[in-house]
Scaffold this motif. Structure first.
Motif: not given
Length: 435
Positions: A82-93, A125-135
């Motif tokens: 798995v990826q380290p947590r700091e990467r999996t929680s990366a934000t859009l900003g 928004g810059e704090n939006r998590g990358l993984r939370s953005i869906e199609p």
């Protein structure tokens, strides 16, 4: 693929073979056999993903990984599952900031990327998590751009940038798949911004230009088909081959393509007098053809808009691009498209999509052919090649530049690839006037 090993005091660990063939171990601590077996199944799924046997992580496995405790997640990250947590929680900003920090592209491309990044941050928004953005979110973002009043061509370009950005996020393993993968980019051509600058309009603007260098800048765009300002400002006197009636253009836009950084362009008869006037006025030792307007803060577009208005005309939609488009459209009436594209510096596909236009003159020609049955109006220059360059005036042997004789009298037969074309007076003005 993986096995559970029982240690004393109820401790369990799982061993598996990693993608590089090495044996890896994850210590679970105290666990029941049932818990260890369930964990083993998940490990086997992650191994398949790590080795590429399974292309993407399914939603159930992703939720399981997201629910892992910090200690066990860290152990799995160390063995590459798995990826380290700091990467999996990366934000859009943070992702966009990292992208722009490592960006090494042409200034115009950097601006295009920056505009798309601004739109993404405005919407998500810059704090939006990358993984939370869906199609579905990506589709709504495209709709947001359309409702912002942007043209369809601009929307298409920015969607294209977003697709590139999120493909990069997948490659950086910040997300497992791109939410923009199936978003329709659409066409990047806006027919409303296509405009053909006629020969009469061209002459009015040339007459309104304030000096010989501005006349040449405009002529290089309209009669040479150069990209402004990069190709104009890169032109040196050493690039002018008077003897063979051509000049070498250096193209920063296409220099990353194989053989795309340079191209030879004929010294067309309409262009020749403006090139000659600047040549005559050049100071000894001058390197660049265009010596004025080289400062970074010079806005040639604003200057040209004023000149066009001074000529009594309304500025056309894309001041310099429409000039280049007009020239390519004009040339394609008389030369094969592959030859014209070599001179203009694009491909037949790009020419067809973004440059070539259907003008009023084309309709008149078609009507004449249908009415009279004659094809004289559209005669191919391969039948009468001498029409193109009759009586063009070139620097003579007596002329000097930088203290030396130029030594050039007339163009030789090599102008159009040694096609045997003789000099002409009015070039394409003659051709257009006969149609």
């Amino acid at each position: 693929m993986a096995s559970v090993i029982c240690d004393p005091n109820g401790l369990k660990r799982i061993q598996f073979i990693a993608s590089d063939g090495s044996k890896k171990t994850i210590r679970l601590g105290k666990a029941t056999t049932k818990q260890a077996d369930a964990f083993k199944v998940r490990i086997e799924q992650l191994v398949l993903i790590a080795t590429g046997a399974t292309p993407v992580m399914d939603d159930e496995t992703a939720r399981w990984v997201a629910g892992l405790g910090g200690k066990i997640h860290s152990r799995m990250a160390k063995v590459g599952l798995v990826q380290p947590r700091e990467r999996t929680s990366a934000t859009l900003g943070k992702f966009l900031a990292d992208f722009q920090t490592n960006l090494h592209v042409k200034p115009a491309t950097e601006i295009a990327y920056g505009q798309a990044c601004t739109n993404l941050l405005e919407y998500f928004g810059e704090n939006r998590g990358l993984r939370s953005i869906e199609p579905a979110d990506a589709d709504q973002w495209r709709k947001y751009l359309q409702e912002s009043g942007l043209s369809e061509a601009t929307v298409s370009r920015r969607v294209g940038v977003a697709k590139h950005l999120f493909r990069l996020a997948v490659r950086w393993k910040l997300i497992s798949q791109s939410p923009f993968a199936d978003v329709r980019a659409g066409g990047q051509v806006n027919p409303a911004r296509m405009f053909f600058v006629t020969q009469d309009m061209t002459q009015k603007v040339l007459d309104a230009c304030p000096d010989v260098q501005w006349k040449l800048l405009f002529a290089l765009s309209r009669y040479g088909g150069l990209r402004c300002p990069s190709e104009h400002l890169g032109l040196r006197w050493g690039d002018i081959d008077w003897e063979r009636s051509r000049f070498l253009v250096h193209s920063p836009k296409t220099e990353h393509l194989v053989g795309g950084g340079k191209r030879w362009v004929p010294i067309f008869p309409e262009l020749l007098p403006y090139l000659r006037d600047v040549y005559e006025a050049a100071e000894p030792g001058t390197e660049y053809v265009i010596t004025r307007y080289r400062q970074k803060n010079t806005n040639l577009r604003t200057h040209l808009e004023r000149i066009i208005k001074r000529a009594g005309l309304d500025p056309w939609p894309k001041l310099f691009a429409n000039l280049r488009s007009s020239r390519e459209t004009e040339l394609c009436q008389f030369f094969p498209v592959h030859m014209v594209c070599k001179w203009i510096g694009n491909t037949p596909r790009i020419a067809q999509q973004h440059y070539l236009q259907v003008t009023d003159e084309h309709f008149e020609q078609a009507a004449m052919i249908l009415t009279t049955g004659s094809k004289k109006a559209t005669q191919n220059p391969t039948q009468q090649p001498d029409v193109l360059l009759r009586n063009a005036s070139y620097p003579t042997e007596e002329s000097t530049f930088c203290g030396q004789k130029r030594g050039i009298a007339t163009p030789d037969e090599d102008l159009m690839g040694r096609a045997g074309i003789e000099p002409a007076t009015q070039g394409f003005s003659v051709l257009c006037s006969t149609s």
